[in-house]
Scaffold this motif. Structure first.
Motif, PDB file in Angstrom:
ATOM      1  N   SER A  95     -12.802   2.290  -8.898  1.00 30.45           N
ATOM      2  CA  SER A  95     -12.110   1.619 -10.002  1.00 30.45           C
ATOM      3  C   SER A  95     -10.601   1.831  -9.911  1.00 30.45           C
ATOM      4  N   GLU A  96      -9.871   1.072 -10.724  1.00 24.32           N
ATOM      5  CA  GLU A  96      -8.409   1.190 -10.866  1.00 24.32           C
ATOM      6  C   GLU A  96      -7.673   1.144  -9.527  1.00 24.32           C
ATOM      7  N   VAL A  97      -8.029   0.210  -8.667  1.00 19.71           N
ATOM      8  CA  VAL A  97      -7.461   0.133  -7.324  1.00 19.71           C
ATOM      9  C   VAL A  97      -6.147  -0.647  -7.368  1.00 19.71           C
ATOM     10  N   ALA A  98      -5.122  -0.093  -6.739  1.00 19.36           N
ATOM     11  CA  ALA A  98      -3.807  -0.744  -6.663  1.00 19.36           C
ATOM     12  C   ALA A  98      -3.145  -0.384  -5.342  1.00 19.36           C
ATOM     13  N   PHE A  99      -2.347  -1.306  -4.826  1.00 16.59           N
ATOM     14  CA  PHE A  99      -1.563  -1.074  -3.606  1.00 16.59           C
ATOM     15  C   PHE A  99      -0.098  -1.081  -3.997  1.00 16.59           C
ATOM     16  N   SER A 138       5.990  -9.321   6.047  1.00 20.21           N
ATOM     17  CA  SER A 138       5.307  -9.253   7.330  1.00 20.21           C
ATOM     18  C   SER A 138       3.863  -8.859   7.087  1.00 20.21           C
ATOM     19  N   ALA A 139       2.955  -9.765   7.367  1.00 24.35           N
ATOM     20  CA  ALA A 139       1.533  -9.472   7.181  1.00 24.35           C
ATOM     21  C   ALA A 139       1.005  -8.589   8.301  1.00 24.35           C
ATOM     22  N   ALA A 140       1.718  -8.559   9.416  1.00 21.37           N
ATOM     23  CA  ALA A 140       1.251  -7.789  10.560  1.00 21.37           C
ATOM     24  C   ALA A 140       1.257  -6.295  10.266  1.00 21.37           C
ATOM     25  N   GLU A 141       2.155  -5.852   9.396  1.00 19.91           N
ATOM     26  CA  GLU A 141       2.254  -4.432   9.104  1.00 19.91           C
ATOM     27  C   GLU A 141       2.273  -4.216   7.605  1.00 19.91           C
ATOM     28  N   LEU A 142       1.158  -3.809   7.063  1.00 17.81           N
ATOM     29  CA  LEU A 142       0.976  -3.586   5.636  1.00 17.81           C
ATOM     30  C   LEU A 142       1.260  -2.118   5.342  1.00 17.81           C
ATOM     31  N   HIS A 143       2.531  -1.789   5.046  1.00 16.92           N
ATOM     32  CA  HIS A 143       2.945  -0.412   4.788  1.00 16.92           C
ATOM     33  C   HIS A 143       2.936  -0.136   3.298  1.00 16.92           C
ATOM     34  N   GLY A 144       2.405   1.004   2.920  1.00 15.02           N
ATOM     35  CA  GLY A 144       2.406   1.405   1.527  1.00 15.02           C
ATOM     36  C   GLY A 144       1.282   2.385   1.256  1.00 15.02           C
ATOM     37  N   LYS A 145       0.897   2.468  -0.028  1.00 16.53           N
ATOM     38  CA  LYS A 145      -0.196   3.375  -0.363  1.00 16.53           C
ATOM     39  C   LYS A 145      -1.198   2.684  -1.272  1.00 16.53           C
TER      40      LYS A 145
END
Length: 153
Positions: free
Chosen positions: A94-98, A129-136
């Motif tokens: 639950s509570e999923v976020a990027f 850039s969709a090739a590199e999805l950086h984050g958490k």
């Protein structure tokens, strides 16, 4: 004359060290899985969740896979599975976020999944850039908070 002999000795020593390092390796793995464990099947990065509660694969799914260019329209998708990667997670998600590298959060909503596991996705958006999805990726699994940092190569 002594200087030339000293330089030759140093050169030989450096060559021997380089040869030994090449033979011995650096102690790291090859970067490829050595076991028959789960693999990412949606083009993302498969990562373990805390407390052996399962796996998550974070991917970007473009609206039009044939579209080219730096900016891409699509959805951020998180696929959750059990620790073996062959079924749904062992606990509820639950509570999923990027949150992207610039600090902008995007909520992911649960969607029906045709395969095994649970699927969460963002609304349609445009990424630089969709090739590199950086984050958490953050959320809860089994009522406990988790956070996974995504840094594709």
């Amino acid at each position: 004359m002594f200087r030339i002999a000293e330089m030759i000795a140093v050169g030989r020593l450096a060559g021997a060290v380089a040869l030994l390092a090449g033979i011995a390796g650096c102690g790291g793995g090859s970067g490829t899985p050595q076991s028959g464990g789960p693999t990412a099947s949606h083009g993302g990065l498969l990562q373990p969740l805390p407390n052996s509660s399962g796996l998550v694969e974070l991917a970007f799914e473009p609206v039009d896979p044939a579209a080219k260019g730096a900016k891409a329209k699509g959805r951020i998708v998180a696929y959750f599975s059990n620790p073996n990667g062959d079924g749904p997670p062992t606990a509820s998600v639950s509570e999923v976020a990027f949150t992207d590298a610039s600090g902008k959060p995007v909520a992911l909503a649960e969607k029906a999944s045709a395969g095994t596991g649970a699927r969460y996705e963002s609304p349609e958006l445009t990424l630089p850039s969709a090739a590199e999805l950086h984050g958490k990726l953050a959320g809860k699994i089994g009522g406990e908070s988790f956070e996974v940092v995504n840094r594709p190569r």
